[in-house]
Design an enzyme around this catalytic site. Structure first.
Site, PDB file in Angstrom:
ATOM      1  N   TRP A  40       0.284  -1.243   0.028  1.00  0.00           N
ATOM      2  CA  TRP A  40       0.165   0.028   0.246  1.00  0.00           C
ATOM      3  C   TRP A  40       0.827   1.196  -0.016  1.00  0.00           C
ATOM      4  O   TRP A  40       1.422   2.277   0.781  1.00  0.00           O
ATOM      5  CB  TRP A  40      -1.122   0.015   0.898  1.00  0.00           C
ATOM      6  CG  TRP A  40      -1.934   1.163   1.898  1.00  0.00           C
ATOM      7  CD1 TRP A  40      -1.915   1.282   3.166  1.00  0.00           C
ATOM      8  CD2 TRP A  40      -2.723   1.960   1.178  1.00  0.00           C
ATOM      9  NE1 TRP A  40      -2.638   2.844   2.802  1.00  0.00           N
ATOM     10  CE2 TRP A  40      -3.162   2.438   1.490  1.00  0.00           C
ATOM     11  CE3 TRP A  40      -3.441   1.976  -0.377  1.00  0.00           C
ATOM     12  CZ2 TRP A  40      -4.643   3.491   1.424  1.00  0.00           C
ATOM     13  CZ3 TRP A  40      -4.659   2.916  -0.885  1.00  0.00           C
ATOM     14  CH2 TRP A  40      -4.575   4.103   0.102  1.00  0.00           C
ATOM     15  N   SER A  42       0.911   4.311   0.735  1.00  0.00           N
ATOM     16  CA  SER A  42      -0.339   4.801   1.623  1.00  0.00           C
ATOM     17  C   SER A  42       0.512   6.795   1.555  1.00  0.00           C
ATOM     18  O   SER A  42       1.402   7.029   1.706  1.00  0.00           O
ATOM     19  CB  SER A  42       0.693   4.525   3.122  1.00  0.00           C
ATOM     20  OG  SER A  42       0.121   5.223   4.166  1.00  0.00           O
ATOM     21  N   GLY A  43      -0.647   7.616   1.740  1.00  0.00           N
ATOM     22  CA  GLY A  43       0.333   8.730   1.706  1.00  0.00           C
ATOM     23  C   GLY A  43       0.089   9.556   3.286  1.00  0.00           C
ATOM     24  O   GLY A  43       1.244  10.293   3.337  1.00  0.00           O
ATOM     25  N   PHE A  44      -1.132   8.710   3.805  1.00  0.00           N
ATOM     26  CA  PHE A  44      -0.497   8.950   5.643  1.00  0.00           C
ATOM     27  C   PHE A  44       0.839   8.682   5.781  1.00  0.00           C
ATOM     28  O   PHE A  44       1.528   9.013   7.189  1.00  0.00           O
ATOM     29  CB  PHE A  44      -1.801   8.010   6.474  1.00  0.00           C
ATOM     30  CG  PHE A  44      -1.316   7.936   7.646  1.00  0.00           C
ATOM     31  CD1 PHE A  44      -1.991   9.669   8.276  1.00  0.00           C
ATOM     32  CD2 PHE A  44      -0.277   7.274   8.670  1.00  0.00           C
ATOM     33  CE1 PHE A  44      -1.510   9.568  10.164  1.00  0.00           C
ATOM     34  CE2 PHE A  44      -0.378   7.852   9.872  1.00  0.00           C
ATOM     35  CZ  PHE A  44      -0.940   9.133  10.706  1.00  0.00           C
ATOM     36  N   ASP A  54      -1.058  14.390   6.946  1.00  0.00           N
ATOM     37  CA  ASP A  54      -1.847  13.919   5.949  1.00  0.00           C
ATOM     38  C   ASP A  54      -3.253  14.853   5.470  1.00  0.00           C
ATOM     39  O   ASP A  54      -4.022  14.485   5.860  1.00  0.00           O
ATOM     40  CB  ASP A  54      -2.227  12.399   6.024  1.00  0.00           C
ATOM     41  CG  ASP A  54      -2.842  11.708   5.187  1.00  0.00           C
ATOM     42  OD1 ASP A  54      -2.641  12.049   3.753  1.00  0.00           O
ATOM     43  OD2 ASP A  54      -3.775  10.791   5.326  1.00  0.00           O
ATOM     44  N   ARG A 155     -13.200   5.018  -3.299  1.00  0.00           N
ATOM     45  CA  ARG A 155     -13.098   4.387  -1.167  1.00  0.00           C
ATOM     46  C   ARG A 155     -14.395   5.885  -0.892  1.00  0.00           C
ATOM     47  O   ARG A 155     -14.426   6.804  -1.833  1.00  0.00           O
ATOM     48  CB  ARG A 155     -11.830   4.943  -1.647  1.00  0.00           C
ATOM     49  CG  ARG A 155     -11.590   5.648   0.563  1.00  0.00           C
ATOM     50  CD  ARG A 155     -10.583   5.597   0.831  1.00  0.00           C
ATOM     51  NE  ARG A 155     -10.002   6.068   2.328  1.00  0.00           N
ATOM     52  CZ  ARG A 155      -8.689   6.175   3.246  1.00  0.00           C
ATOM     53  NH1 ARG A 155      -7.879   6.183   2.499  1.00  0.00           N
ATOM     54  NH2 ARG A 155      -8.568   7.451   3.429  1.00  0.00           N
ATOM     55  N   HIS A 186     -14.854   3.211   4.892  1.00  0.00           N
ATOM     56  CA  HIS A 186     -13.252   3.881   5.803  1.00  0.00           C
ATOM     57  C   HIS A 186     -14.303   3.914   6.554  1.00  0.00           C
ATOM     58  O   HIS A 186     -15.205   4.161   6.361  1.00  0.00           O
ATOM     59  CB  HIS A 186     -12.370   4.365   5.275  1.00  0.00           C
ATOM     60  CG  HIS A 186     -11.026   4.539   5.900  1.00  0.00           C
ATOM     61  ND1 HIS A 186     -10.745   3.271   6.633  1.00  0.00           N
ATOM     62  CD2 HIS A 186     -10.428   5.436   6.447  1.00  0.00           C
ATOM     63  CE1 HIS A 186      -9.886   4.092   7.344  1.00  0.00           C
ATOM     64  NE2 HIS A 186      -9.450   4.628   7.461  1.00  0.00           N
TER      65      HIS A 186
HETATM   66  C1  SPV Z   1      -3.110   6.593   4.266  1.00  0.00           C
HETATM   67  O1  SPV Z   1      -2.939   4.550   4.725  1.00  0.00           O
HETATM   68  O2  SPV Z   1      -3.102   7.381   3.405  1.00  0.00           O
HETATM   69  C2  SPV Z   1      -4.535   5.492   4.659  1.00  0.00           C
HETATM   70  C3  SPV Z   1      -6.015   4.657   5.356  1.00  0.00           C
HETATM   71  O3  SPV Z   1      -5.408   6.574   4.040  1.00  0.00           O
HETATM   72  S1  SPV Z   1      -6.399   6.277   7.041  1.00  0.00           S
HETATM   73  O4  SPV Z   1      -4.633   6.671   7.231  1.00  0.00           O
HETATM   74  O5  SPV Z   1      -6.320   4.961   7.887  1.00  0.00           O
HETATM   75  O6  SPV Z   1      -6.865   6.507   6.538  1.00  0.00           O
HETATM   76 MG    MG Z   2      -4.690   7.952   2.138  1.00  0.00          MG
END
Ligand code: SPV
Ligand code: MG
Length: 290
Positions: A40, A42-44, A54, A155, A186
């Site tokens: 993944w 991931s943006g976060f 984020d 999403r 989510h």
């Molecule tokens: C990420 O991992 O960037 C997500 C998941 O989008 S969350 O941070 O839980 O929204």
């Molecule tokens: Mg994200």
């Protein structure tokens, strides 16, 4: 077989793929060695790596650069977190082209407005786009992908925004109508009740994706029992694991006045050499350096 095809095949064979968050090539290598089915982007995690919230502060270029670096050091399929798609449907056309070329096998696009606010933060400002507008973004993504194996995952943040299950189901159905291959649902509830309830109520043709960040009790066995979830993303576990280890170790070094104790509890440098692919470079040295 392309990584995107492998991801689809694995989903069909196992019924549930487990995808680990990666914020760097090293974390991706470790996830691959541990046995995950995919990564993944991931943006976060990438925002946290930069020490930033984020909240659409990391640019598409920064995220793409990291994705390319990850794709260069792993064979696993990569599910890219493209947030809102970096703008409207026109931006999405550009975004999909860039991510598919960079080596992603799938994208997750969320129905929030740009700039977005991270989903799990208490009291976060969660604004959703109009359904028709988001359908246009999904249709743009579908029309742009070059490979039919490249997954477009829609999403919905309806539960995150506190709009309830009926709105979440309504949005998810509209996104499938627009052509989405899968729906990521989510929730920021501390238990999986919202997700389990949504999954039971979901009669749509597209399978579901879940991200058990806020509700860790939803393990793979329980997810399999839901029957219509095909992908599980461990969304912030890479950066939390790395930060946990660094925080503890750095504090111990200050407390101990040196590294005399911590060195026994962390990977030896030889293991880092291995992860860096030292064997291949040594073989190349022997072969080519004259
Ligand atoms: C990420 O991992 O960037 C997500 C998941 O989008 S969350 O941070 O839980 O929204
Ligand atoms: Mg994200």
């Amino acid at each position: 077989m392309s990584p995107a095809k492998r991801l689809r095949t694995r989903m069909a064979e196992t019924g549930l793929v487990q995808i680990m968050a990666a914020h760097s090539p090293l974390s991706a290598i470790l996830a691959e060695e541990a046995g995950f089915d995919g990564l993944w982007a991931s943006g976060f995690e990438l925002a946290a790596l930069y020490g930033l919230a984020d909240m659409s502060l990391i640019s598409m270029t920064q995220h793409l650069d990291m994705l390319r670096a990850i794709a260069g050091r792993t064979t696993l399929p990569i599910v890219a977190d493209i947030d809102t798609g970096y703008g409207n449907a026109i931006n999405v056309i550009h975004t999909i082209g860039e991510y598919e070329r960079a080596g992603a096998s799938a994208v997750v696009i969320e129905d929030k407005t740009f700039p977005k606010v991270t989903s799990l933060v208490a009291g976060g400002r969660q604004e959703l786009t109009r359904i028709e507008e988001f359908q246009g973004k999904i249709e743009a993504a579908i029309a742009t992908r070059r490979s039919a194996d490249f997954l477009i995952i829609a999403r919905t943040e309806a539960l995150i925004a506190g709009l309830g299950e009926t709105e979440a189901l309504h949005r998810a159905r509209a996104y499938v109508e627009a052509g989405a291959d899968m729906i990521l649902i989510h929730s920021k509830k501390k238990d999986p009740s919202e997700i389990e309830s949504f999954s039971r109520a979901w009669t749509g043709s597209a399978p579901l994706v879940v991200v058990p960040n806020a509700y860790p009790d939803l393990d793979a066995k329980r997810v399999k029992a839901l029957r219509n979830v095909r992908m599980m993303i461990y969304g912030n576990y890479g950066i939390r694991t790395a930060a946990t280890c660094m925080q503890q170790t750095f504090r111990r070094i200050i407390a101990d006045g040196g590294v005399q104790n911590v060195h026994k509890d962390i990977l030896p440098v030889e293991e880092i050499f291995r992860l860096q692919g030292i064997e291949a470079t040594r073989a190349a040295e022997a072969r080519f350096l004259r």
